[in-house]
Design a protein around this motif. Structure first.
Motif, mmCIF file in Angstrom:
data_model
loop_
_atom_site.group_PDB
_atom_site.id
_atom_site.type_symbol
_atom_site.label_atom_id
_atom_site.label_comp_id
_atom_site.label_asym_id
_atom_site.label_seq_id
_atom_site.Cartn_x
_atom_site.Cartn_y
_atom_site.Cartn_z
ATOM 1 N N UNK A 1 115.029 -18.295 71.707
ATOM 2 C CA UNK A 1 114.777 -16.857 71.629
ATOM 3 C C UNK A 1 113.585 -16.419 72.461
ATOM 4 N N UNK A 2 112.883 -17.379 73.067
ATOM 5 C CA UNK A 2 111.685 -17.049 73.845
ATOM 6 C C UNK A 2 111.770 -17.528 75.296
ATOM 7 N N UNK B 1 105.719 -20.423 77.579
ATOM 8 C CA UNK B 1 107.151 -20.519 77.850
ATOM 9 C C UNK B 1 107.669 -19.218 78.454
ATOM 10 N N UNK B 2 107.269 -18.081 77.886
ATOM 11 C CA UNK B 2 107.696 -16.803 78.423
ATOM 12 C C UNK B 2 107.215 -16.584 79.845
ATOM 13 N N UNK B 3 105.983 -16.997 80.124
ATOM 14 C CA UNK B 3 105.451 -16.862 81.485
ATOM 15 C C UNK B 3 106.238 -17.730 82.454
ATOM 16 N N UNK B 4 106.552 -18.957 82.045
ATOM 17 C CA UNK B 4 107.335 -19.849 82.899
ATOM 18 C C UNK B 4 108.694 -19.247 83.201
ATOM 19 N N UNK C 1 115.859 -13.152 72.807
ATOM 20 C CA UNK C 1 117.078 -13.151 72.000
ATOM 21 C C UNK C 1 118.113 -14.169 72.425
ATOM 22 N N UNK C 2 117.752 -15.088 73.308
ATOM 23 C CA UNK C 2 118.701 -16.099 73.770
ATOM 24 C C UNK C 2 118.808 -17.259 72.795
#
Length: 319
Positions: free
Chosen positions: A50-51, A22-25, A162-163
């Motif tokens: 948050x990610x 997810x972070x990479x996307x 942190x979203x």
């Protein structure tokens, strides 16, 4: 470009590998959303915000309570159509692989698997895949959309932003054949320490430990460091240690901050599973062991003398 990430969860926690994908996307830009499928999972889904997921699609249905792939194919198909996703990404696992393959067949879509990197080229998604026994990396693409990608477990680390996420519920109908299988029993292996996928410190044992009893040295050092114990394929094939701890091409990919290899030769098949570690320390009596070619620190000597002393020093420092 709209990207959907299948967020696998275990109990009330999203898997670390899924959050890494997810972070990479999110880092690639475009519209990014997550998909959580299960029963009573809205609270789990919200944590994905948050990610890097501003939107998380949820299919919440009793038919999804058991970790069976076919009902998830139906549910994810509905989410893909609802979201208009052009890319659907999965972090590799037994369940995710089955879901990805079923979804590819259902949508008539292309699926690339075993990817270790994702990037954009002219606005198009490009994957990187190891081939020829992981000795060569090639770029792979897709001819049609949606593009399905199965990423190696541990290829990307989660990045907490942190979203918060907007949770959108999606309704689905299950095919008759999708609900025919019944989960009879689900067993989980319990361990006192972290799993090798989640551990910041890993102590890996190879055939240099000499015998199954030799893993006591690795276990003591891992306990002192607050880490997990891993093993090579040769070791697990010999029955010295459980297959769930295997790191390498046919095992798991890990990315701890510290990776200590005890009696590990460093064959290419093992290297590809741990080369993303922050710092690699090798202890081996063979000065010509391949692992010394890519280790950050190497110690040539008897691991049965060195590792216990290292564990003793770590405990003394903690005290």
């Amino acid at each position: 470009m709209a990207t959907l990430v299948f967020l696998e969860h275990h109990g009330a926690e999203l898997s670390k590998s899924s959050l890494g994908v997810l972070g990479k996307a999110a880092s690639l830009g475009g519209e990014v959303a997550g998909a959580v499928l299960g029963s009573g999972v809205e609270g789990v889904a919200a944590a994905a915000g948050a990610y890097g997921a501003p939107v998380v699609y949820v299919v919440d249905d009793p038919a999804l309570e058991a970790p069976l792939p076919q009902p998830r194919v139906d549910a994810l198909e509905a989410v893909v159509r609802e979201s208009g996703a052009e890319n659907v990404l999965f972090a590799s696992s037994v369940l995710a692989a089955d879901v990805a393959a079923g979804l590819a067949a259902r949508l008539g879509a292309g699926l690339n698997w075993g990817l270790t990197e994702l990037s954009l080229d002219g606005g198009q998604l490009v994957g990187r895949s190891p081939v020829l026994g992981d000795t060569v990396l090639v770029d792979v693409g897709w001819k049609t959309t949606p593009r399905l990608a199965l990423v190696r477990s541990g290829a990307f680390d989660p990045v907490e932003t942190g979203g918060s996420a907007e949770v959108r519920r999606v309704d689905t109908r299950f095919q008759d054949f999708s609900t025919q299988a019944t989960l009879v029993e689900h067993l989980e292996e319990r361990s006192s320490g972290p799993s090798i996928e989640d551990a910041d410190v890993i102590v890996a044992g190879g055939r240099g430990l000499g015998a199954p009893e030799g893993f006591k040295v690795a276990e003591d050092l891992a306990e002192a460091l607050g880490g997990a114990v891993a093993a090579t394929r040769a070791v697990v094939d010999a029955g010295w240690y459980p297959y769930s701890t295997q790191v390498g091409q046919t095992g798991k990919s890990v990315s701890p901050r510290l990776y200590i290899a005890l009696g590990v030769s460093g064959a290419i098949q093992h290297k590809v599973g741990m080369q993303n570690a922050g710092t690699i320390v090798a202890i081996n009596k063979d000065p010509n062991a391949p692992i010394f070619d890519f280790a950050d620190y190497g110690v040539v000597g008897d691991l049965h003398a060195i590792a216990p002393k290292l564990a003793e020093l770590v405990r003394a420092r903690k005290g």
